[in-house]
Design an enzyme around this catalytic site. Structure first.
Site, PDB file in Angstrom:
ATOM      1  N   GLN A 140      -7.584  11.871   4.407  1.00 25.13           N
ATOM      2  CA  GLN A 140      -7.617  11.039   5.614  1.00 25.13           C
ATOM      3  C   GLN A 140      -8.880  11.278   6.414  1.00 25.13           C
ATOM      4  OE1 GLN A 140      -4.898  13.557   8.664  1.00 25.13           O
ATOM      5  NE2 GLN A 140      -3.847  12.956   6.773  1.00 25.13           N
TER       6      GLN A 140
ATOM      7  N   ARG B 131      -5.534   6.822   6.483  1.00 28.63           N
ATOM      8  CA  ARG B 131      -5.331   7.399   5.154  1.00 28.63           C
ATOM      9  C   ARG B 131      -6.227   6.700   4.137  1.00 28.63           C
ATOM     10  NH1 ARG B 131       0.401   6.346   5.834  1.00 28.63           N
ATOM     11  NH2 ARG B 131       1.355   8.045   7.015  1.00 28.63           N
TER      12      ARG B 131
ATOM     13  N   HIS C 274     -10.362  10.590  10.782  1.00 24.79           N
ATOM     14  CA  HIS C 274     -10.045  10.147  12.140  1.00 24.79           C
ATOM     15  C   HIS C 274     -11.256   9.444  12.756  1.00 24.79           C
ATOM     16  CE1 HIS C 274      -6.499  12.563  11.716  1.00 24.79           C
ATOM     17  NE2 HIS C 274      -7.168  13.689  11.718  1.00 24.79           N
TER      18      HIS C 274
END
Length: 317
Positions: free
Chosen positions: A101, A201, A103
């Protein structure tokens, strides 16, 4: 008349996850609810989980309520957080591999979502099983086009792009917005982060959820925000980017150490051994893995601990 502030501890907020387990009970002695517990939000003031004080005159009050009621007495005058609590402290039990993943940063979040803050974070490895690893970035030289093609191909093509790092207890990993990452099975970590819950993701190991469906991926958003720069595997680069939002320090057996708050709140997290925080006549004992919020108005406290204590605080303006 408002109650005087004091060192605050909270009821943990447990999150069941498909990849979670029971290590919070086994390693830290937590009394867990049933199920696969992947996260414990221990100091949080987010729409997806808000901490509630567990003891003292303010027991039953939420952290959001306290921020509104006490303002700078709680947060500090030098904290720029737009009237919101800026950080989130959680424990993560990776019983299985977490998704690969990334951010977003503040700018991307504000342009594309209803959130205010992006998500930079820091991991402290509390426990690691033999052979445990994390994904920390992409391998050197991987470009956006190459990674997009690997995602399209899936499986081994994606794995060949990932920078896989063996880990052990006591290590610290900064993960600023834009860094591809994942916790491998067997890791228990303490995480300090911006007060955000936005995750994109990239790959989920072809795993199915409880209904037999693949979990949602966010390929377009992930490719938008991944940091493909030459510095993307530079630890100092990520430390500097994280320092825009928080400070983090590992205190080793701090016996009778006076902590100056310097105009901002602090969060203390006991990793193991007996620990207590003393402010005036108030003595707050911390269990293994438990966190304590020191409001800015306290000015200073004394910390007495036989093991590791993590000290987190917001960046000052």
């Amino acid at each position: 008349m408002k109650q005087k502030l004091y060192p605050l501890t909270f009821h943990p907020i447990y999150k069941e996850k498909i990849w979670g387990g029971r290590q919070l009970a086994k390693i830290l002695g937590r009394a867990l609810p049933p199920g696969l517990i992947g996260e414990s939000w221990d100091v949080a003031a987010h729409a997806n989980g808000t901490s509630v004080v567990d003891q003292g005159p303010l027991a039953g009050k939420s952290l959001v309520e306290l921020v509104h009621a006490y303002g700078t007495d709680l947060l500090g005058r030098t904290v720029s957080s737009e009237g919101r609590f800026p950080l989130l402290l959680k424990l993560i039990d990776a019983n299985q591999d977490l998704s690969v993943q990334v951010h977003p940063d503040d700018d991307y979040v504000r342009q594309h979502t209803a959130e205010t803050w992006g998500k930079s974070e820091m991991w402290y490895i509390v426990h690691a099983e033999p052979g445990a690893w994390i994904v920390w970035g992409l391998r050197p030289g991987v470009t956006k086009d190459q990674f997009a093609q690997a995602i399209e191909a899936g499986g081994e093509a994606i794995l060949s792009c990932l920078n896989k790092v063996p880990v052990q207890a006591g290590q610290v990993y900064p993960i600023s917005a834009g860094l591809v990452h994942a916790l491998g099975a067997g890791c228990l970590v303490a995480e300090i982060q911006q007060n955000s819950d936005t995750t994109y993701r990239v790959y989920d190991w072809d795993r199915l959820d409880q209904e037999g469906n693949p979990r949602d991926l966010h390929i377009h958003q992930a490719l938008d925000v991944i940091d493909f720069s030459a510095q993307a595997l530079d630890v100092d680069y990520h430390l500097a980017r994280c320092a825009r939002y928080f400070q983090f320090e590992v205190l080793d057996k701090p016996q009778r150490r006076v902590l100056k708050l310097d105009g901002a709140f602090q969060i203390l997290t006991s990793i193991g051994g007996r620990a207590e925080v003393v402010h005036g006549e108030t003595v707050t004992e911390l269990a293994a893995g438990q966190s304590c919020l020191l409001p800015a108005a306290l000015d200073s406290c004394e910390l007495r601990a036989e093991g590791i204590v993590l000290r987190s605080s917001p960046a000052l303006t």
